[in-house]
Motif scaffolding. Structure first.
Motif, PDB file in Angstrom:
ATOM      1  N   ARG A   1       0.839  -1.222   0.000  1.00 11.81           N
ATOM      2  CA  ARG A   1       0.000   0.000   0.000  1.00 11.81           C
ATOM      3  C   ARG A   1       0.864   1.258   0.000  1.00 11.81           C
ATOM      4  N   LEU A   2       1.895   1.267   0.833  1.00 14.73           N
ATOM      5  CA  LEU A   2       2.777   2.435   0.895  1.00 14.73           C
ATOM      6  C   LEU A   2       3.547   2.622  -0.411  1.00 14.73           C
ATOM      7  N   SER A   3       4.009   1.529  -0.994  1.00 15.50           N
ATOM      8  CA  SER A   3       4.722   1.608  -2.270  1.00 15.50           C
ATOM      9  C   SER A   3       3.818   2.163  -3.368  1.00 15.50           C
ATOM     10  N   ALA A   4       2.589   1.720  -3.415  1.00  8.73           N
ATOM     11  CA  ALA A   4       1.652   2.223  -4.418  1.00  8.73           C
ATOM     12  C   ALA A   4       1.384   3.711  -4.214  1.00  8.73           C
ATOM     13  N   ALA A   5       1.252   4.132  -2.970  1.00  3.28           N
ATOM     14  CA  ALA A   5       1.006   5.551  -2.691  1.00  3.28           C
ATOM     15  C   ALA A   5       2.194   6.406  -3.117  1.00  3.28           C
ATOM     16  N   ILE A   6       3.402   5.952  -2.848  1.00  2.00           N
ATOM     17  CA  ILE A   6       4.596   6.702  -3.250  1.00  2.00           C
ATOM     18  C   ILE A   6       4.714   6.740  -4.766  1.00  2.00           C
ATOM     19  N   GLN A   7       4.486   5.611  -5.413  1.00  2.00           N
ATOM     20  CA  GLN A   7       4.624   5.543  -6.866  1.00  2.00           C
ATOM     21  C   GLN A   7       3.628   6.477  -7.554  1.00  2.00           C
ATOM     22  N   GLN A   8       2.419   6.583  -7.044  1.00  2.00           N
ATOM     23  CA  GLN A   8       1.375   7.375  -7.686  1.00  2.00           C
ATOM     24  C   GLN A   8       1.373   8.840  -7.255  1.00  2.00           C
ATOM     25  N   SER A   9       2.219   9.207  -6.323  1.00  2.00           N
ATOM     26  CA  SER A   9       2.254  10.575  -5.830  1.00  2.00           C
ATOM     27  C   SER A   9       2.723  11.534  -6.917  1.00  2.00           C
ATOM     28  N   HIS A  10       2.144  12.733  -6.911  1.00  2.00           N
ATOM     29  CA  HIS A  10       2.576  13.775  -7.843  1.00  2.00           C
ATOM     30  C   HIS A  10       3.865  14.441  -7.365  1.00  2.00           C
ATOM     31  N   SER A  11       4.213  14.248  -6.109  1.00  2.00           N
ATOM     32  CA  SER A  11       5.471  14.775  -5.576  1.00  2.00           C
ATOM     33  C   SER A  11       6.610  13.874  -6.045  1.00  2.00           C
TER      34      SER A  11
END
Length: 92
Positions: free
Chosen positions: A37-47
């Motif tokens: 879940r954390l990896s997906a959130a980081i990968q999809q972040s606009h930052s």
């Protein structure tokens, strides 16, 4: 008395090992889900997220970093962070 102690120890061993393995596997699955879940959130972040080695070699970039830099992932991975500096900083 010794035979009873041995039987009790064997019972605890046979019951305890599968239970211990179950607890460890359950915890491992839970951690794997959280990391996913954390990896997906980081990968999809606009930052931009860029992870480097101690030698300043780029080891990971997310989609936000690719969008901000204009480089493709394979152009960034393995390069030094110097690649990301503006031209006026090239001599530093």
């Amino acid at each position: 008395l010794q035979a009873g102690g041995t039987a009790a120890a064997l019972t605890l061993l046979f019951l305890g090992l599968p239970f211990g393995a179950f607890v460890v596997l359950r915890r491992e699955r839970s951690l794997h889900r959280e990391i996913s879940r954390l990896s997906a959130a980081i990968q999809q972040s606009h930052s931009a997220v860029i992870i480097t080695s101690t030698e300043r070699r780029i080891e990971y970039v997310n989609d936000g970093a690719v969008a901000m830099t204009g480089y493709a992932v394979d152009e960034l991975l393995g390069e030094t962070t110097r690649l990301l500096l503006p031209p006026e900083f090239e001599d530093t």
